[in-house]
Write a protein that holds these residues in place. Structure first.
Motif, short mmCIF file in Angstrom:
data_model
loop_
_atom_site.label_atom_id
_atom_site.label_comp_id
_atom_site.label_asym_id
_atom_site.label_seq_id
_atom_site.Cartn_x
_atom_site.Cartn_y
_atom_site.Cartn_z
N ILE A 168 0.88 -1.18 0.00
CA ILE A 168 0.00 0.00 0.00
C ILE A 168 0.92 1.22 0.00
O ILE A 168 1.72 1.40 0.92
CB ILE A 168 -0.92 0.00 1.25
N ILE A 177 8.61 3.77 -4.00
CA ILE A 177 8.03 2.89 -2.97
C ILE A 177 7.53 1.57 -3.58
O ILE A 177 7.83 0.50 -3.04
CB ILE A 177 6.92 3.60 -2.16
N LYS A 195 -1.37 -1.68 -4.21
CA LYS A 195 -2.32 -0.57 -4.29
C LYS A 195 -1.51 0.71 -4.29
O LYS A 195 -1.03 1.15 -3.25
CB LYS A 195 -3.30 -0.56 -3.12
N SER A 197 -0.84 4.81 -4.61
CA SER A 197 -1.64 5.94 -4.11
C SER A 197 -2.66 6.31 -5.17
O SER A 197 -2.35 6.38 -6.36
CB SER A 197 -0.75 7.14 -3.82
N GLY A 226 -7.87 2.33 -5.46
CA GLY A 226 -8.90 2.79 -4.55
C GLY A 226 -8.31 3.40 -3.30
O GLY A 226 -7.11 3.62 -3.20
N SER A 227 -9.20 3.68 -2.35
CA SER A 227 -8.72 4.28 -1.10
C SER A 227 -9.01 3.32 0.06
O SER A 227 -8.67 2.14 -0.02
CB SER A 227 -9.31 5.68 -0.93
N GLY A 247 3.35 5.52 4.48
CA GLY A 247 2.40 6.63 4.43
C GLY A 247 2.29 7.29 5.79
O GLY A 247 3.21 7.26 6.61
N SER A 248 1.13 7.86 6.04
CA SER A 248 0.94 8.65 7.25
C SER A 248 0.73 7.77 8.49
O SER A 248 0.38 6.59 8.38
CB SER A 248 -0.30 9.53 7.08
N LYS A 250 -1.71 8.09 10.60
CA LYS A 250 -3.14 7.79 10.77
C LYS A 250 -3.48 6.47 10.06
O LYS A 250 -4.06 5.55 10.67
CB LYS A 250 -3.96 8.95 10.20
N ALA A 251 -3.12 6.38 8.79
CA ALA A 251 -3.45 5.16 8.04
C ALA A 251 -2.57 3.99 8.50
O ALA A 251 -3.05 2.88 8.69
CB ALA A 251 -3.27 5.42 6.55
P1 NAD Z 1 -1.49 8.45 3.40
O1 NAD Z 1 -1.40 7.70 4.68
O2 NAD Z 1 -2.56 9.46 3.25
O3 NAD Z 1 -1.70 7.41 2.20
C1 NAD Z 1 -0.89 6.26 2.08
C2 NAD Z 1 -1.74 5.10 1.60
O4 NAD Z 1 -2.71 4.79 2.59
C3 NAD Z 1 -2.50 5.42 0.32
O5 NAD Z 1 -2.39 4.33 -0.55
C4 NAD Z 1 -3.91 5.68 0.79
O6 NAD Z 1 -4.86 5.26 -0.14
C5 NAD Z 1 -4.01 4.87 2.06
N1 NAD Z 1 -4.87 5.53 3.07
C6 NAD Z 1 -4.94 6.85 3.33
N2 NAD Z 1 -5.81 7.09 4.34
C7 NAD Z 1 -6.29 5.89 4.71
C8 NAD Z 1 -7.22 5.47 5.70
N3 NAD Z 1 -7.83 6.34 6.49
N4 NAD Z 1 -7.48 4.16 5.82
C9 NAD Z 1 -6.86 3.27 5.04
N5 NAD Z 1 -5.98 3.61 4.08
C10 NAD Z 1 -5.68 4.89 3.92
O7 NAD Z 1 -0.05 9.06 3.13
P2 NAD Z 1 0.36 10.02 1.94
O8 NAD Z 1 -0.23 11.37 2.18
O9 NAD Z 1 0.14 9.37 0.63
O10 NAD Z 1 1.95 10.11 2.16
C11 NAD Z 1 2.55 11.05 2.99
C12 NAD Z 1 2.91 10.44 4.31
O11 NAD Z 1 3.74 9.31 4.12
C13 NAD Z 1 3.73 11.38 5.19
O12 NAD Z 1 3.30 11.26 6.52
C14 NAD Z 1 5.16 10.86 5.03
O13 NAD Z 1 6.02 11.16 6.11
C15 NAD Z 1 4.91 9.41 4.92
N6 NAD Z 1 6.01 8.72 4.26
C16 NAD Z 1 6.85 7.99 5.03
C17 NAD Z 1 7.94 7.36 4.46
C18 NAD Z 1 8.88 6.56 5.30
O14 NAD Z 1 9.63 5.76 4.74
N7 NAD Z 1 8.87 6.74 6.62
C19 NAD Z 1 8.16 7.46 3.08
C20 NAD Z 1 7.26 8.21 2.31
C21 NAD Z 1 6.18 8.84 2.92
#
Ligand code: NAD
Length: 522
Positions: A168, A177, A195, A197, A226-227, A247-248, A250-251
């Motif tokens: 993901i 990634i 999946k 982004s 999808g999301s 990713g973040s 939260k997710a």
């Molecule tokens: P994001 O968490 O919004 O999205 C990442 C993935 O999770 C996407 O595929 C999205 O569809 C899914 N997603 C988003 N919200 C979700 C939810 N509520 N429930 C389930 N799935 C969900 O992250 P982003 O905005 O795409 O990326 C930025 C973030 O990623 C920043 O916080 C950054 O620091 C982090 N990041 C970390 C690294 C690392 O190696 N530590 C590398 C790149 C990015």
């Protein structure tokens, strides 16, 4: 519904300007080595962040499509697991060559959908390609161990694939990634469902097309879209044995917790707040250039962006000089000649970043350089924020406690290196950090005491190459950092260890009576 893109047509040409997207095509699923138009009823509009013109629509893949991707991966697994390592290696060689051949095309897709400059997008591809290149050495990386544990008895360990795994991915590195995952997962014998982004799946789609060309059999690599709904499907699908997430928080924390509860392996790289400690004895010119580049490059949308400065002693007076360097950074459409900085990903992201800058102002920090309201003349509709520097920040301020993920540098002042270390360690994130100094002793102290997982000494963005691993720490990685991406731990993540203990004795030497005691092999 928009006209589905023909993969072959996409292979022939690619946009190199922001204006070239005349008739957007829908993004497709990739299942069984086929690009398949989705039957989705829900679509996510994807806009070019520089213009906000529609680039494509990304489907919320249907339940049947999600299942079909896992069916395909599960069906492909037994034969792929049994494919010889040398044959898998040959495919990886071809894959690497094709990615290099299509480097510009991949980068163009990233610039168009994600917004970063073309030169930076090429770096995005390259950092992923390096993982694939390293995975070509799988024949020596996958060796097990053997020990003669007693006379006539030996124990061997094997690294076996898990089965179907999933990835993901985040928006900020659309090629890197997926390439942290595809090469290692497949070289070790797994099949994968990805999946990307929903905000920029284009590069991943090209990677799928190249995988098919390289000779990956149908089902080894599948892409669904999808999301949150797609993410929930991945977390709950019992045939998926492991999830790689970037990713973040939260997710990621949600995916880690629920995925682990479902018995899956989960590796999850999360958010960050990366600090640089600047000492008066450093090479000032190098440090200031490195900081400006690492704070504002990719519009600060890197998990290893150097977003927080800890100015030690007299170096607090250098901040205006960083502002001078930041002013020379050219913000423009990513395809434009000389562009250093592109837009941020979305209008929502721009609004969130601007609100964080406003909160700093309200809390008493100094906006030394204000990028709000700036825009390049040619792209009035993009999501623009120019380099912004916030000075005199205190640790309780929102601009310090939250990940900004934009071209914003926050600066705090301390008097000693010990105070700098305490400040950085008190932050809940621990992805990366950097120190700028000419003193080996100070750098050694910093390296030893600092809790961030990736330390740069006069290096602003110390992302390790693929022979090492991406070693975030604390809140920047789920599960205490036990599962890290690529390198030896990456191979560990995608394989199950099996040990075999065997006894080969001459027949007349085997005991005639059963032993009921715990075997000790001694
Ligand atoms: P994001 O968490 O919004 O999205 C990442 C993935 O999770 C996407 O595929 C999205 O569809 C899914 N997603 C988003 N919200 C979700 C939810 N509520 N429930 C389930 N799935 C969900 O992250 P982003 O905005 O795409 O990326 C930025 C973030 O990623 C920043 O916080 C950054 O620091 C982090 N990041 C970390 C690294 C690392 O190696 N530590 C590398 C790149 C990015």
């Amino acid at each position: 519904q928009l006209k589905p893109a023909a993969a072959a047509a996409a292979a022939q040409s690619y946009p190199t300007t922001h204006e070239q997207i005349q008739s957007p095509a829908d993004t497709q699923n990739f299942i069984d080595n086929q690009f398949i138009a989705s039957q989705a009823t829900q679509w996510i509009d994807l806009h070019d962040p520089a213009t906000n013109n529609l680039v494509t629509r990304v489907p919320q893949s249907t339940d049947a499509e999600l299942k079909a991707a896992v069916d395909s991966a599960a069906k492909a697994f037994p034969a792929w697991r049994d494919t010889s390592l040398l044959a898998r290696q040959q495919i990886m060689f071809k894959y690497v060559a094709l990615i290099r051949e299509h480097w510009d095309r991949l980068a163009a897709s990233i610039t168009l959908e994600q917004g970063k400059t073309f030169a930076d997008a090429k770096g995005d591809v390259l950092r992923g390609l390096q993982v694939a290149e390293t995975a070509c050495g799988i024949t020596t990386q996958l060796t097990g161990e053997v020990l003669e544990v007693a006379k006539d008895m030996e124990t061997r360990s094997y690294k076996e694939p898990l089965g179907v795994v999933a990835a993901i991915c985040p928006f900020n590195f659309p090629a890197m990634i997926p390439l942290w995952c595809i090469p290692i997962a497949t070289a070790t014998g797994n099949t994968i469902v990805i999946k990307p982004s929903e905000r920029d799946p284009g590069a991943c789609m090209i990677l799928a097309e190249l995988a098919e060309k390289a000779g990956f059999p149908p089902g080894v690599i599948n892409i669904i879209h999808g999301s949150a709904k797609t993410v929930d499907f991945i977390i709950d699908e019992p045939r998926i044995k492991a999830i790689s997430f970037v990713g973040s928080n939260k997710a990621g924390e949600y995916i880690y917790t629920r995925g682990s509860a479902n018995g899956k392996r989960v590796q999850a790289n999360l958010g960050a707040k990366n600090h640089a400690a600047v000492l008066p004895d450093c090479n000032k010119n190098h440090a200031l250039n490195a900081i400006a580049g690492a704070a504002f490059g990719a519009a600060g949308q890197r998990c290893m962006a150097l977003s927080t400065l800890v100015m030690i002693g007299e170096t607090k007076d250098w901040v205006p000089e960083i502002a001078e360097r930041a002013k020379s950074i050219v913000m423009d459409g990513g395809f434009e000649e000389g562009a250093d900085l592109g837009p941020v990903i979305s209008p929502e992201s721009k609004k969130r970043i601007e609100e964080l800058i406003a909160s700093a102002e309200a809390e008493g920090a100094t906006i030394l350089l204000d990028g709000r309201g700036q825009k390049p003349a040619k792209y009035p509709n993009g999501n623009w924020i120019g380099p912004t520097i916030i000075a005199n920040v205190k640790p309780h301020m929102k601009c310090y406690t939250e990940e900004i993920f934009g071209p914003v540098l926050v600066c705090l002042n301390v008097d000693t290196i010990d105070e700098a270390i305490d400040l950085i360690n008190a932050n809940e994130y621990g992805n990366g950090t950097a120190i700028f100094t000419r003193s080996g002793a100070t750098a050694g102290l910093f390296q030893k005491k600092i809790e961030a997982g990736q330390v740069g000494i006069n290096v602003p963005i110390p992302v390790p190459l693929p022979m090492f691993s991406f070693t975030g720490n604390k809140k920047s990685i789920a599960g205490g950092g036990a599962n890290t991406f690529y390198g030896k731990p990456g191979i560990q993540f995608y394989t199950q260890q099996k040990t075999v203990t065997s006894l080969w004795k001459a027949e007349d030497a085997v005991a005639s009576r059963a032993s009921v005691n715990m075997p000790t092999h001694s």
